[in-house]
Design an enzyme around this catalytic site. Sequence first.
Site, PDB file in Angstrom:
ATOM      1  N   GLN A  78      -1.743  -0.016  -5.078  1.00 10.22           N
ATOM      2  CA  GLN A  78      -2.962  -0.502  -5.634  1.00 10.22           C
ATOM      3  C   GLN A  78      -2.848  -1.067  -6.843  1.00 10.22           C
ATOM      4  OE1 GLN A  78      -6.684   1.282  -4.492  1.00 10.22           O
ATOM      5  NE2 GLN A  78      -7.753  -0.555  -5.475  1.00 10.22           N
ATOM      6  N   PHE A  79      -2.446  -2.208  -7.320  1.00  9.75           N
ATOM      7  CA  PHE A  79      -2.256  -2.499  -8.653  1.00  9.75           C
ATOM      8  C   PHE A  79      -3.411  -2.712  -9.460  1.00  9.75           C
ATOM      9  CE2 PHE A  79      -3.381  -6.813  -6.874  1.00  9.75           C
ATOM     10  CZ  PHE A  79      -3.997  -7.524  -7.601  1.00  9.75           C
ATOM     11  N   THR A  80      -4.744  -2.855  -8.783  1.00 12.88           N
ATOM     12  CA  THR A  80      -6.014  -2.821  -9.488  1.00 12.88           C
ATOM     13  C   THR A  80      -6.307  -1.617 -10.175  1.00 12.88           C
ATOM     14  OG1 THR A  80      -7.043  -2.253  -7.235  1.00 12.88           O
ATOM     15  CG2 THR A  80      -6.824  -4.716  -7.887  1.00 12.88           C
TER      16      THR A  80
END
Length: 150
Positions: A78-80
């Site tokens: 999850q890059f966010t």
Amino acid sequence: MIAVIQRVSESTVKIEGQIKGQIGTGLMVLLGIEEADGSEDIEWLSKKIVNLRIFPDENEVMNRSILEALGDILLISQFTLHASTKKGNRPSYIKAAKPDIAIPLYEKFISYLEKDLGKPIQTGEFGADMKVALVNDGPVTIIMDSKNKV
């Protein structure tokens, strides 16, 4: 690396309506990788996750690790998690690692978790549009950042 770790009684990840990963009792881990992450971050975070004492013992005290609880892990990239919201209302993901850096680190992290846990883990798919469902048990949610380990 940032990890959001949730103790769950069940969790699934679906891609295009198909179940890609599914666990019962265990940990659902969201993992954010940044450009500056490396092997040291992977090793430290993997060991911390599998030894984190957040499962109840016979007295209902959080005193057992996932190893002792014989639980499973579902890992989701999850890059966010590396969103910067300092300016304006649109998050910036400038700190999140690009796929050419993040994918090998994500795959290495999977290997470390499997080695430290002593069995295969479930995963999503890097970069895919995923639908994650979970029943947070407790609720118990822990956030770890390998850059804040001291």
